[in-house]
Design an enzyme around this catalytic site. Structure first.
Site, short mmCIF file in Angstrom:
data_model
loop_
_atom_site.label_atom_id
_atom_site.label_comp_id
_atom_site.label_asym_id
_atom_site.label_seq_id
_atom_site.Cartn_x
_atom_site.Cartn_y
_atom_site.Cartn_z
N LEU A 242 -13.00 -5.10 -6.70
CA LEU A 242 -13.63 -6.40 -6.54
C LEU A 242 -15.12 -6.27 -5.13
O LEU A 242 -15.96 -6.50 -5.18
CB LEU A 242 -12.81 -7.78 -5.59
CG LEU A 242 -11.72 -8.87 -6.21
CD1 LEU A 242 -11.05 -9.72 -5.41
CD2 LEU A 242 -12.18 -9.16 -7.91
N SER A 243 -14.79 -4.59 -5.05
CA SER A 243 -15.66 -3.98 -3.67
C SER A 243 -17.23 -4.21 -4.53
O SER A 243 -18.24 -4.71 -3.97
CB SER A 243 -14.86 -3.00 -3.55
OG SER A 243 -14.07 -3.35 -2.69
N LYS B 295 -6.80 7.22 -0.25
CA LYS B 295 -6.39 7.52 1.51
C LYS B 295 -6.27 7.81 2.29
O LYS B 295 -6.72 8.56 3.34
CB LYS B 295 -6.64 5.76 2.09
CG LYS B 295 -6.86 5.08 1.20
CD LYS B 295 -7.17 3.21 1.65
CE LYS B 295 -6.40 1.77 1.07
NZ LYS B 295 -6.68 1.06 2.60
N ASN C 120 -10.62 4.75 4.84
CA ASN C 120 -10.71 3.78 3.60
C ASN C 120 -12.54 4.03 3.01
O ASN C 120 -13.00 3.00 2.76
CB ASN C 120 -10.39 2.88 3.65
CG ASN C 120 -11.37 1.81 4.13
OD1 ASN C 120 -11.62 2.13 5.34
ND2 ASN C 120 -11.57 0.29 4.49
N ASP D 151 -9.73 -1.26 7.55
CA ASP D 151 -9.06 -1.77 7.25
C ASP D 151 -8.68 -2.82 8.17
O ASP D 151 -7.87 -3.46 8.63
CB ASP D 151 -7.50 -1.23 6.78
CG ASP D 151 -8.17 -0.81 5.20
OD1 ASP D 151 -9.07 -1.99 4.14
OD2 ASP D 151 -7.33 -0.16 4.32
N GLY E 86 6.58 -5.34 5.98
CA GLY E 86 6.28 -3.95 5.49
C GLY E 86 6.30 -2.50 6.52
O GLY E 86 5.89 -2.95 7.39
N GLY F 193 3.91 0.52 4.90
CA GLY F 193 2.92 1.19 4.22
C GLY F 193 1.75 1.20 4.28
O GLY F 193 1.99 0.85 5.94
N LEU G 274 -1.86 -10.21 3.21
CA LEU G 274 -2.40 -9.29 2.43
C LEU G 274 -2.81 -9.52 0.92
O LEU G 274 -3.75 -8.55 0.49
CB LEU G 274 -3.01 -7.88 3.11
CG LEU G 274 -2.12 -7.66 4.59
CD1 LEU G 274 -2.48 -6.08 5.09
CD2 LEU G 274 -3.05 -8.51 5.11
P1 NAP Z 1 2.20 0.74 -0.12
O1 NAP Z 1 2.02 0.98 0.89
O2 NAP Z 1 3.32 0.81 -1.15
O3 NAP Z 1 4.25 -0.33 0.68
C1 NAP Z 1 4.11 -1.38 0.17
C2 NAP Z 1 4.90 -1.91 0.98
O4 NAP Z 1 5.97 -3.15 0.08
C3 NAP Z 1 6.76 -1.11 1.55
O5 NAP Z 1 6.70 -1.28 2.75
C4 NAP Z 1 7.51 -1.37 0.54
O6 NAP Z 1 9.55 -1.06 0.94
C5 NAP Z 1 7.29 -2.84 0.09
N1 NAP Z 1 8.47 -3.41 -1.42
C6 NAP Z 1 8.00 -2.85 -1.98
N2 NAP Z 1 8.57 -4.02 -3.42
C7 NAP Z 1 9.34 -4.80 -2.34
C8 NAP Z 1 10.20 -4.91 -2.86
N3 NAP Z 1 10.80 -5.55 -4.36
N4 NAP Z 1 11.21 -5.27 -1.85
C9 NAP Z 1 10.30 -5.93 -0.05
N5 NAP Z 1 9.32 -4.95 0.10
C10 NAP Z 1 9.01 -4.03 -1.03
O7 NAP Z 1 0.97 -0.85 -0.60
P2 NAP Z 1 0.37 -1.07 0.60
O8 NAP Z 1 -0.78 -0.22 0.38
O9 NAP Z 1 1.02 -1.32 1.75
O10 NAP Z 1 0.34 -2.29 0.47
C11 NAP Z 1 0.10 -3.63 0.41
C12 NAP Z 1 -0.03 -5.32 -0.16
O11 NAP Z 1 -1.06 -5.21 0.67
C13 NAP Z 1 -0.56 -4.70 -1.91
O12 NAP Z 1 -0.27 -6.57 -2.39
C14 NAP Z 1 -1.92 -4.53 -1.43
O13 NAP Z 1 -2.62 -5.07 -2.20
C15 NAP Z 1 -2.48 -5.38 -0.06
N6 NAP Z 1 -3.46 -5.13 0.28
C16 NAP Z 1 -4.17 -5.78 0.83
C17 NAP Z 1 -5.62 -5.71 2.06
C18 NAP Z 1 -6.54 -6.89 1.80
O14 NAP Z 1 -7.69 -6.22 2.15
N7 NAP Z 1 -6.43 -8.07 1.55
C19 NAP Z 1 -5.41 -4.48 2.45
C20 NAP Z 1 -4.81 -3.90 1.90
C21 NAP Z 1 -3.48 -3.48 0.71
P3 NAP Z 1 9.75 -0.05 1.05
O15 NAP Z 1 8.95 1.15 2.41
O16 NAP Z 1 11.04 -0.67 1.14
O17 NAP Z 1 9.66 0.99 -0.07
#
Ligand code: NAP
Length: 300
Positions: free
Chosen positions: A42-43, A92, A113, A128, A151, A153, A242
C-alpha cells in the site's frame, strides 16, 4: 563504498511544471519499496498521495526484488541516485550488512525498513518502532504497564524495543516459547509465556496493553484470532493489532464488543511511512492525506 551524488532536495512544484513539462520529467526524484513479493504493498498509494498533496515532483514505485538480488538493487540505488527506499519482507535483516551506517533503532532491532542519504552515506533506519508508538499515541494511549506482546518475529522485535524504550514492563507470549525467551533476553523484557489462553489468563487483570504481532487473523485466515482471554482484561485496557488485512480483525472486533480501546494495523503503517517520508524529503508528512489514501484504497 560508492555513494550517491550530493543532490539538493527537489521541490519542483507539480502545478507550475505541468503546463511546460509533463510529469514525470528529468527532475523527478525517485523513491520506492523493495520486497518479494511486493505487489500487495500500500506504500505507493500512500506516498504518491503525499507527494501530490505537497506538490513535490517525486514518485514512489514498488520493485519486486528476489533475496539474492538485494546487493545488486542497492548498488543500483547508489548508481542511480535513488533518493530513498523502504524494505519489506524478506529484505529487512539482510540490508543491515549493506548500508554505510545504521541508526540506533535499526542496530538494536537488527532490521532496516528505510534507507536514506546523509552526507553521501547510505543510512539504514528502522521506523517501525517509532511508527508503532506514534500510532498508539495518536489514538490517545500513554505509556503504562505492563504490556503483553503476542509473537516473537520481526514486528515483535520492533514493538518490544519501542515499548522498552518508553519504560514499559513487557511480557512476551509466542507459539514457539524459545523464540519468546530469546526476544526477552535481547531487550530485557520481564517474562515469556506460551501463547495459550490458560497460561495468559492470570496476567490479564493487570495488563494495560496487548499488541498482536503474530500473523493470526490475517487473510486468508481472517476467522483466526490469538488465544487470549480478553474478557479478563480491565475495561480501560488497549488492544492493538498489527495485522491490517482485514483492518477490523476478529481480535479487534472481540475487543470492541467488550468495550476495550482498539488501534488497528493501518495506524502503524501510516506512521512508519510518514517517518520515512520525512527522512527523504525533509518536510513534515501530510499524515491525514496518507491515512485517507490508504483507508480509501480499493486494494486493502
Ligand atoms: P514473522 O516475523 O513471520 O512472525 C510471525 C509471528 O507469528 C511469529 O511469532 C509466529 O510464531 C507467529 N505465528 C504465525 N502463525 C501462527 C499460528 N498459526 N499460531 C500462533 N502463532 C503464529 O512476521 P512479522 O513480520 O512479525 O509480521 C507479523 C504480522 O504483523 C503480519 O500480519 C504482518 O503483516 C503484520 N505487520 C504489520 C505492520 C504494520 O505496519 N501494521 C508492520 C509489520 C508487520 P512462531 O515463532 O511460533 O513461528
Amino acid at each position: 563504498m560508492d555513494s550517491a551524488p550530493d543532490r539538493t532536495l527537489s521541490t519542483t512544484p507539480v502545478g507550475a511544471d505541468l503546463r511546460v513539462c509533463p510529469l514525470p520529467n528529468a527532475e523527478t526524484q525517485l523513491v520506492g519499496v523493495l520486497g518479494y513479493p511486493v505487489r500487495h504493498s500500500l506504500s505507493p498509494i500512500m506516498h504518491n498521495a503525499a507527494f501530490r498533496h505537497l506538490g513535490l515532483n517525486w514518485v514512489y514505485l514498488a520493485f519486486e526484488v528476489p533475496p539474492e538480488s538485494l546487493p545488486d538493487a542497492l548498488r543500483g540505488m547508489r548508481a542511480l541516485g535513488i533518493r530513498g527506499l523502504n524494505l519489506t519482507i524478506p529484505h529487512k535483516e539482510a540490508a543491515v550488512a549493506l548500508v554505510d551506517a545504521l541508526t540506533p533503532a535499526a542496530q538494536a532491532i537488527g532490521a532496516v525498513n528505510t534507507l536514506y542519504w546523509r552526507e553521501g552515506q547510505l543510512i539504514g533506519d528502522n521506523t517501525d518502532a517509532e511508527g508503532f508508538l506514534r500510532a498508539l499515541q495518536a489514538a490517545g494511549w500513554q505509556p503504562g504497564e505492563p504490556a503483553l506482546v503476542l509473537g516473537a518475529g520481526g514486528s515483535a522485535r520492533a514493538v518490544v524495543y519501542a515499548l522498552k524504550k518508553v519504560g514499559c514492563r513487557v511480557v512476551i507470549a509466542n507459539r514457539t516459547l524459545a523464540r519468546a525467551q530469546q526476544l526477552q533476553r535481547a531487550f530485557g523484557a520481564e517474562q515469556s509465556l506460551p501463547l495459550e489462553s490458560q497460561a495468559l489468563r492470570p496476567l490479564m487483570p493487570a495488563l494495560q496493553l496487548i499488541v498482536n504481532c503474530t500473523s493470526l487473523g490475517m487473510e486468508p485466515d481472517s476467522e483466526a484470532m490469538p488465544p487470549v482471554p480478553l474478557d479478563a482484561l480491565p475495561t480501560e485496557a488497549w488492544v492493538c493489532d498489527l495485522v491490517y488485512r482485514p483492518v477490523q480483525t476478529r481480535l479487534l472486533q472481540a475487543a470492541h464488543q467488550l468495550g476495550l480501546r482498539t488501534v488497528d494495523g493501518l495506524g502503524m503503517l501510516v506512521h512508519q511511512g510518514a517517518l520515512a517520508f520525512e527522512r527523504w524529503t525533509g518536510q513534515p508528512a501530510p499524515l491525514e492525506v496518507m491515512d485517507k489514501a490508504i483507508r480509501e484504497s480499493p486494494i486493502h
